[in-house]
Design an enzyme around this catalytic site. Structure first.
Site, PDB file in Angstrom:
ATOM      1  N   LYS A 105      38.291  47.625   1.131  1.00  0.00           N
ATOM      2  CA  LYS A 105      37.563  47.773   2.395  1.00  0.00           C
ATOM      3  C   LYS A 105      37.366  49.252   2.669  1.00  0.00           C
ATOM      4  O   LYS A 105      38.145  50.082   2.190  1.00  0.00           O
ATOM      5  CB  LYS A 105      38.361  47.144   3.554  1.00  0.00           C
TER       6      LYS A 105
HETATM    7  P1  NAD Z   1      27.002  43.858  12.942  1.00  0.00           P
HETATM    8  O1  NAD Z   1      27.204  45.291  13.194  1.00  0.00           O
HETATM    9  O2  NAD Z   1      25.776  43.401  12.218  1.00  0.00           O
HETATM   10  O3  NAD Z   1      27.082  43.018  14.306  1.00  0.00           O
HETATM   11  C1  NAD Z   1      28.151  43.103  15.213  1.00  0.00           C
HETATM   12  C2  NAD Z   1      27.621  42.702  16.579  1.00  0.00           C
HETATM   13  O4  NAD Z   1      28.725  42.570  17.482  1.00  0.00           O
HETATM   14  C3  NAD Z   1      26.663  43.733  17.157  1.00  0.00           C
HETATM   15  O5  NAD Z   1      25.526  43.085  17.694  1.00  0.00           O
HETATM   16  C4  NAD Z   1      27.508  44.434  18.247  1.00  0.00           C
HETATM   17  O6  NAD Z   1      26.703  44.855  19.344  1.00  0.00           O
HETATM   18  C5  NAD Z   1      28.467  43.334  18.655  1.00  0.00           C
HETATM   19  N1  NAD Z   1      29.771  43.801  19.140  1.00  0.00           N
HETATM   20  C6  NAD Z   1      30.515  44.840  18.679  1.00  0.00           C
HETATM   21  N2  NAD Z   1      31.694  44.896  19.338  1.00  0.00           N
HETATM   22  C7  NAD Z   1      31.700  43.875  20.217  1.00  0.00           C
HETATM   23  C8  NAD Z   1      32.656  43.387  21.150  1.00  0.00           C
HETATM   24  N3  NAD Z   1      33.838  43.985  21.327  1.00  0.00           N
HETATM   25  N4  NAD Z   1      32.331  42.286  21.877  1.00  0.00           N
HETATM   26  C9  NAD Z   1      31.130  41.669  21.703  1.00  0.00           C
HETATM   27  N5  NAD Z   1      30.190  42.099  20.845  1.00  0.00           N
HETATM   28  C10 NAD Z   1      30.474  43.174  20.100  1.00  0.00           C
HETATM   29  O7  NAD Z   1      28.319  43.395  12.132  1.00  0.00           O
HETATM   30  P2  NAD Z   1      28.505  42.072  11.266  1.00  0.00           P
HETATM   31  O8  NAD Z   1      28.186  42.382   9.853  1.00  0.00           O
HETATM   32  O9  NAD Z   1      27.861  40.929  11.944  1.00  0.00           O
HETATM   33  O10 NAD Z   1      30.095  41.928  11.333  1.00  0.00           O
HETATM   34  C11 NAD Z   1      30.742  41.314  12.420  1.00  0.00           C
HETATM   35  C12 NAD Z   1      32.151  40.921  11.997  1.00  0.00           C
HETATM   36  O11 NAD Z   1      32.069  40.038  10.870  1.00  0.00           O
HETATM   37  C13 NAD Z   1      33.073  42.069  11.556  1.00  0.00           C
HETATM   38  O12 NAD Z   1      34.400  41.763  11.912  1.00  0.00           O
HETATM   39  C14 NAD Z   1      32.949  42.045  10.035  1.00  0.00           C
HETATM   40  O13 NAD Z   1      34.078  42.620   9.401  1.00  0.00           O
HETATM   41  C15 NAD Z   1      32.874  40.544   9.807  1.00  0.00           C
HETATM   42  N6  NAD Z   1      32.295  40.144   8.518  1.00  0.00           N
HETATM   43  C16 NAD Z   1      31.031  40.549   8.151  1.00  0.00           C
HETATM   44  C17 NAD Z   1      30.507  40.130   6.945  1.00  0.00           C
HETATM   45  C18 NAD Z   1      29.083  40.477   6.525  1.00  0.00           C
HETATM   46  O14 NAD Z   1      28.614  39.902   5.514  1.00  0.00           O
HETATM   47  N7  NAD Z   1      28.359  41.323   7.236  1.00  0.00           N
HETATM   48  C19 NAD Z   1      31.273  39.334   6.067  1.00  0.00           C
HETATM   49  C20 NAD Z   1      32.545  38.929   6.477  1.00  0.00           C
HETATM   50  C21 NAD Z   1      33.037  39.345   7.703  1.00  0.00           C
END
Ligand code: NAD
Length: 428
Positions: A105
């Protein structure tokens, strides 16, 4: 040590005990194999220089036949311990779903809201330059990053471009989650959110008619919402700090309309949707609002940041009749909230299973490059569903075998037993 790191280390120790793995081997599994720390000096648009700290943790390569996997994020609270904790989560996740990958990571400690788009791109290039010597050789890469919080296919293209400039030729395989123009896989972007709902469907039997509350409407959240909506679920509320706070509608949120509005209006999307559709919008607590209104929710999808689901939040959701949680985000639930859900019969699908569609999609992107085939989005998602369904069956059987109702504990124990077995066959 940060709370998040202490929590995952305690989880690995508990799982090791349950799976009957010796203490010395569990300690070996707990610790990262290496953590890189970098200082990135960015020349700003105005000519000033700013310093940003960044990390990449290689947690485990014991199962890394095809390299170590894990995204990299850009956020103001990124730090070493969080990065190591998230890398440990990747080690558990890849083992649990049976992918021949290790856990890694990364993250850059910066607030993307305070940087221009070109500054973010240059920061990603600096990060790529710093990581370049540690990614393995071209043709035999040992660390293959992917998108995470505040990083997306565009940033993966920038990362791949920088590595390609440094090494010569096009080294597109150094990341997954790329745009399709650069060898990305149709369906990789939607695979995480799709998987979050595929697992919720396995737990609930069907999503048809379920009342949903969701946190986060970014990459994971958007595709989770699209999938849940197509499966007949009704969204009561979505909370996203970057889109204006809370959007709430007892009658249900029109997800296809919201997706279009988010594309068009960005950070003011919720305000615009509320004014057009008569929904409520603002910086209020949707849990309190729903409790006051005598409302209910069946399914909760945390798809935003770490540790957002506290004990108090869990208690309120139990009072709202919550039945299922599918963790799209990594580490969204505190241990106290986790206990509250377990004691009240809420089925919680842990992040290491619920969001594993992302790394499964990434693995298919790597396989596609190796086999030179071009699957459609539908084919990718159905293959992801297959991988996750098998993992779900293994985890529910492990609940019976280990005598626990906690899918998190059973999943961790199953993963740690596989990792321990790999250590043994390698003679460690
Ligand atoms: P992203 O940046 O595309 O989206 C995150 C969203 O959450 C944004 O719209 C942001 O405004 C909002 N946000 C941030 N903090 C917040 C809070 N405290 N309360 C409410 N909304 C909030 O990110 P993503 O890729 O969607 O990732 C989100 C989560 O999923 C993370 O924990 C990431 O590690 C996990 N994840 C992502 C992937 C992937 O393929 N992108 C895979 C596995 C896990």
């Amino acid at each position: 040590m940060s709370n998040e790191l202490a929590v995952i280390e305690a989880r690995i120790r508990d799982a090791g005990k349950l799976a009957n793995v010796s203490d010395d081997l569990v300690e070996l599994i707990t610790k990262p194999i290496r953590v890189l720390e970098m200082s990135l000096i960015l020349k700003r648009d105005d000519g000033q220089r700013s310093l940003f700290s960044a990390w990449r943790a290689h947690h485990s390569d014991v199962l890394a036949v095809d390299g170590m996997k894990g995204g990299f994020r850009i956020a103001p609270d990124v730090n070493r311990d969080e990065t190591v904790a998230l890398a440990a989560g990747m080690t558990i996740k890849t083992a649990l779903v049976g992918l021949p990958l290790g856990g890694a990571k990364g993250g850059i400690c910066a607030d993307p809201k305070l940087l221009s788009e070109s500054e973010i791109d240059r920061l990603v290039r600096l990060y790529a330059r710093g990581l370049n010597p540690h990614l393995g050789e071209t043709g035999n890469l040992t660390d293959i990053p992917a998108p995470d919080l505040n990083t997306n296919p565009h940033h993966m293209a920038i990362f791949a471009d920088e590595i390609s400039r440094l090494r010569g030729g096009l080294v597109a395989g150094c990341v997954t989650g790329k745009p399709t123009e650069l060898g990305g896989l149709p369906g990789r972007l939607s695979s995480t959110g799709f998987g979050v709902c595929a697992l919720a469907e396995l737990a609930a039997g069907s999503l048809d008619g379920l009342l949903v509350a969701q946190e986060g409407f970014g990459n994971v959240g958007r595709f989770a919402a699209r999938t849940a909506h197509e499966s007949g679920a009704r969204y009561v509320t979505i909370y996203d700090t970057g889109l204006g706070g809370c959007l709430y509608s007892k009658a249900g949120i029109d997800i296809p309309a919201l997706l279009e509005i988010v594309d068009e209006h960005g950070p003011r999307a919720f305000e615009f949707y509320a004014s057009q559709r008569g929904a409520e919008f603002g910086d209020f607590s949707w849990r309190d609002e729903l409790l006051k209104a005598g409302g209910a929710i069946d399914l909760f999808l945390p798809c935003a940041a770490s540790q957002t689901v506290t004990h108090g939040a869990a208690e309120k959701m139990v009072a709202l009749g919550l039945k299922y949680v599918s963790e799209g985000a990594n580490n969204p639930t505190t241990p106290e909230a986790d206990r509250e859900f377990l004691e009240n019969g809420v089925v919680l699908i842990p992040d290491v299973l619920a969001n594993a569609g992302g790394v499964a999609g990434s693995y298919m992107e790597m396989s596609k490059a190796a086999s030179m085939s071009i699957p459609t989005e539908h084919e990718t998602l159905e293959a992801v569903r297959g991988i996750l369904t098998t993992a779900w069956e293994h985890v529910t059987s492990a609940c019976d075998a280990y005598g626990t109702k906690s899918l998190r504990l059973a999943g961790d124990a199953l993963a740690i037993s596989k990792i321990a077995a790999a250590h043994k066959v390698r003679g460690w």
